[in-house]
Design a protein around this motif. Structure first.
Motif, PDB file in Angstrom:
ATOM      1  N   SER A  16       0.840  -1.201   0.000  1.00 16.25           N
ATOM      2  CA  SER A  16       0.000   0.000   0.000  1.00 16.25           C
ATOM      3  C   SER A  16       0.873   1.248   0.000  1.00 16.25           C
ATOM      4  N   ALA A  17       0.693   2.083  -1.007  1.00 12.86           N
ATOM      5  CA  ALA A  17       1.526   3.272  -1.151  1.00 12.86           C
ATOM      6  C   ALA A  17       1.350   4.254  -0.007  1.00 12.86           C
ATOM      7  N   CYS A  18       0.208   4.218   0.662  1.00 14.44           N
ATOM      8  CA  CYS A  18      -0.092   5.147   1.745  1.00 14.44           C
ATOM      9  C   CYS A  18       0.344   4.633   3.114  1.00 14.44           C
ATOM     10  N   THR A  41      -4.621  -6.540   4.366  1.00 20.50           N
ATOM     11  CA  THR A  41      -5.565  -6.167   3.301  1.00 20.50           C
ATOM     12  C   THR A  41      -5.013  -4.968   2.530  1.00 20.50           C
ATOM     13  N   ASP A  42      -3.937  -5.180   1.803  1.00 19.36           N
ATOM     14  CA  ASP A  42      -3.311  -4.077   1.084  1.00 19.36           C
ATOM     15  C   ASP A  42      -4.171  -3.599  -0.077  1.00 19.36           C
ATOM     16  N   HIS A  43      -3.895  -2.362  -0.508  1.00 21.55           N
ATOM     17  CA  HIS A  43      -4.630  -1.768  -1.622  1.00 21.55           C
ATOM     18  C   HIS A  43      -4.314  -2.495  -2.921  1.00 21.55           C
ATOM     19  N   THR A  49      -2.063   1.099  -4.717  1.00 20.83           N
ATOM     20  CA  THR A  49      -1.059   0.060  -4.570  1.00 20.83           C
ATOM     21  C   THR A  49       0.349   0.648  -4.555  1.00 20.83           C
ATOM     22  N   ALA A  50       1.258  -0.026  -3.864  1.00 19.80           N
ATOM     23  CA  ALA A  50       2.662   0.390  -3.834  1.00 19.80           C
ATOM     24  C   ALA A  50       3.484  -0.294  -4.914  1.00 19.80           C
ATOM     25  N   VAL A  51       2.884  -1.231  -5.624  1.00 17.83           N
ATOM     26  CA  VAL A  51       3.609  -2.043  -6.609  1.00 17.83           C
ATOM     27  C   VAL A  51       3.410  -1.458  -8.002  1.00 17.83           C
TER      28      VAL A  51
END
Length: 228
Positions: A16-18, A41-43, A49-51
Motif C-alpha cells: 500500500s503506497a499510503c 488487506t493491502d490496496h 497500490t505500492a507495486v
C-alpha cells in the motif's frame, strides 16, 4: 471466558503506497499490543497500490503479496496468526475481499476489468467473501452513497480511519437497514494509528473461520474507537 482479538483491516508499505509500516513491523506491533492475529488487506491494483503497474501481472502479484508474506513469516516466529485479503476499489467504493489467495489472483487477471456486479459474482463463485469497507467515509448524507447491499456480504461499521464518529454511525445504520452482518477493523497504515478490530470466542485457524464468524453474526464485540 477468554476472547481472541483480531484486526481485520491492516496495510503494509510493501503493498500500500499510503502505508509506512512493513509487514514484519505490523506483525511485531500487533503481537506487542496483545492481538491473536491480523488480516493483511493491502490496496489492490485499482487502488493505492505500492507495486508498479508497469510489471507483468505475475510480477505484480508477487510484489503485492510481499507485505502479507513478510507479516506471515514474522507471525510464525512470534506466535501471531496472519491471514490474507485485499482492499479493492471500484467506482469510488472500497471492498475488503477475503478467502482467495495468490494462485487465484495469478489465474484471474480479468478481475481488474469487471463491473461491480460481475466482480461480486466472480468472487462469490470462487469461494470469496466481500465486506463493504467504511461505506460513509467523507460522505455526510445518505444520498451520497449508492446502496449496494446485494453486492456485499457484510459491512464494516467500525473503522479506525474514520476521523468522525458520524462515518461509523452511518455505516452501522446502513447495515441495520439492509440487515447485513457487520465487522470492524483498524484500517492501520502507520505505527501510531488507532488499533481496534473484533473479539471472538474461538481462535481462527484459517481465513474461512473469520468469514464464518462474520456471516453467522458470532462476533462477540467490535472494538470501538473514540472519535469526535
Amino acid at each position: 471466558m477468554k476472547l481472541y482479538k483480531y484486526d481485520t483491516h491492516v496495510h503494509t508499505r510493501e503493498g500500500s503506497a499510503c502505508a509506512d509500516f512493513s509487514g514484519r513491523e505490523q506483525a511485531r506491533l500487533y503481537k506487542k499490543l496483545g492481538y491473536d492475529g491480523i488480516i493483511i488487506t493491502d490496496h489492490f491494483y485499482n487502488g493505492n497500490t505500492a507495486v508498479s503497474r508497469k510489471l507483468s501481472w505475475e510480477q505484480w502479484v508477487n510484489g503485492f503479496m510481499k507485505g502479507y508474506e513478510e507479516a506471515l513469516k514474522e507471525g510464525n516466529e512470534i506466535g501471531l496468526s496472519v491471514f490474507f485479503g485485499w482492499e479493492e476499489s471500484i467506482k469510488g467504493m472500497d471492498f475488503l475481499i477475503y478467502g482467495l489467495g495468490k494462485q487465484w489472483l495469478l489465474e484471474n487477471r480479468d478481475i481488474l476489468y469487471l463491473d461491480l456486479q460481475t466482480h461480486y459474482q466472480k468472487i462469490k463463485e470462487s469461494g470469496g467473501f466481500v465486506v463493504h469497507a467504511h461505506p460513509y467515509r467523507n460522505r455526510r448524507l445518505l444520498t451520497d452513497l449508492k446502496p449496494v447491499p446485494e453486492l456485499a456480504d457484510a459491512v464494516e461499521i467500525m473503522n479506525g480511519g474514520n476521523k468522525e464518529a458520524l462515518f461509523n454511525q452511518l455505516g452501522e445504520e446502513y447495515a441495520a437497514k439492509w440487515e447485513k452482518p457487520v465487522t470492524g477493523g483498524s484500517d492501520a497504515h502507520h505505527k501510531r494509528d488507532r488499533h481496534g478490530g473484533i473479539l471472538v470466542a474461538a481462535p481462527f485457524e484459517s481465513i474461512q473461520d473469520y468469514m464464518a464468524v462474520v456471516e453467522e453474526r458470532k462476533i462477540e464485540e467490535i472494538i470501538p474507537f473514540a472519535v469526535k
